[in-house]
Write a protein that holds these residues in place. Structure first.
Motif, short mmCIF file in Angstrom:
data_model
loop_
_atom_site.label_atom_id
_atom_site.label_comp_id
_atom_site.label_asym_id
_atom_site.label_seq_id
_atom_site.Cartn_x
_atom_site.Cartn_y
_atom_site.Cartn_z
N ILE A 1 3.31 9.72 5.35
CA ILE A 1 2.49 9.29 6.49
C ILE A 1 3.33 9.27 7.77
CG2 ILE A 1 1.10 7.40 7.43
CD1 ILE A 1 0.66 6.53 4.49
N ASP B 1 2.19 7.38 1.19
CA ASP B 1 0.96 6.83 0.61
C ASP B 1 1.07 6.89 -0.92
OD1 ASP B 1 -1.75 6.73 -0.52
OD2 ASP B 1 -2.42 6.80 1.56
N GLU C 1 0.81 -1.22 0.00
CA GLU C 1 0.00 0.00 0.00
C GLU C 1 0.84 1.27 0.00
OE1 GLU C 1 -3.63 1.93 2.71
OE2 GLU C 1 -2.73 0.00 3.25
N HIS C 2 2.00 1.22 0.66
CA HIS C 2 2.84 2.40 0.80
C HIS C 2 4.21 2.16 0.17
CE1 HIS C 2 0.28 3.02 4.65
NE2 HIS C 2 -0.33 3.56 3.59
#
Length: 276
Positions: A249, A242, A211-212
């Motif tokens: 983040i 992100d 996701e990151h």
């Protein structure tokens, strides 16, 4: 008052300390409750998380280049011991459990090792470069490092073609100084490791995208002259970003270095020296 460690009294006490460390580690493997990686897969997982390669033969000060040639052979022997390893959720990767003791009987040769903060020779030298490569890839992933040792706050060599920030390396010794990480995610990862004529190469792959993204940045890099010589200072941060928004983040301090410089003053970057 400074007390010399037992291992530094003489060669016998050093060997005794090493043997003790090895036995304690083996006992830990049996009783620590961890599930260590053991599955290999020749087929690569579909998603590349991060790729990196490092030059095998590098001129490091006055180090004998024969040791670099031997290191190339050592890495060629060790890389297949990790290549294709699968890291499932909740499994722990241990470098030494996979590679094993790098002995002369197995074909390993004398290479560069660091012993008590000094450059030395030893059978199987060069494995630090292997864990350096793995560590750099793991830093760019959601995997969690659980054991990582550093070279005791010393800066041994000038920056000959440095590709990664100073201080992001590893220190290992069979088998009580290990490099380990755990997969605390819900997806599976895989390490691909191999050598070419010039490079040690690695890929961190997974069964699905993460996701990151992760970026390693260096800040406050400078040298300072103190009473007993020059010291190199820097800070290494890991930024978690992100992928959808591009927003940072988290930004976490990985390591703060204050390392004694062991090479000649002429190699220190003049523009980065601070007088205190």
């Amino acid at each position: 008052m400074y007390r010399k460690p037992f291992c530094e009294f003489n060669p016998f006490t050093y060997r005794l300390s090493v043997t003790k460390g090895i036995l304690l580690r083996k006992a830990k493997y049996l009783f620590d409750g961890n599930k260590y990686v053991s599955t290999f897969e020749t087929k690569k997982l579909p998603v590349t998380i991060y790729k990196h390669k490092s030059l095998i033969r590098r001129r490091l000060g006055n180090v004998d280049m024969k040791l670099q040639e031997n290191k190339a052979e050592n890495l060629e022997l060790a890389a297949p011991r990790v290549n294709g390893i699968i890291i499932k959720p909740n499994e722990v990767f241990s470098f030494w459990r996979l590679v094993g003791n790098c002995t002369k009987r197995k074909g390993y040769k004398e290479g560069l090792v660091i012993k008590s903060g000094n450059v030395n020779r030893g059978i199987g030298g060069g494995m630090c470069q292997f864990t350096n490569l793995i560590h750099w890839m793991v830093l760019h992933s959601p995997l969690t490092i659980v054991e990582h040792h550093h070279h005791n706050n010393i800066d041994m060599f000038p920056d000959y073609g440095r590709q990664v920030p100073f201080g992001t390396g590893t220190s290992i010794m069979y088998n009580y100084l290990d490099y380990q990480f755990v997969n605390n995610t819900n997806q599976t990862f895989q390490l691909i490791t191999y050598t070419t004529d010039e490079y040690l190469c690695g890929e961190l792959r997974s069964d699905k995208p993460i996701e990151h993204s992760y970026h390693i940045v260096e800040e406050n890099n400078y040298f300072v002259k103190e009473k007993n010589g020059y010291y190199r200072n820097n800070e290494i941060y890991r930024k978690e970003i992100d992928k959808k928004t591009g927003n940072t983040i988290n930004k976490n301090l990985v390591l703060r270095n204050h390392a004694k410089v062991l090479y000649d003053e002429e190699y220190i970057t003049a523009g980065k020296i601070r007088a205190y």
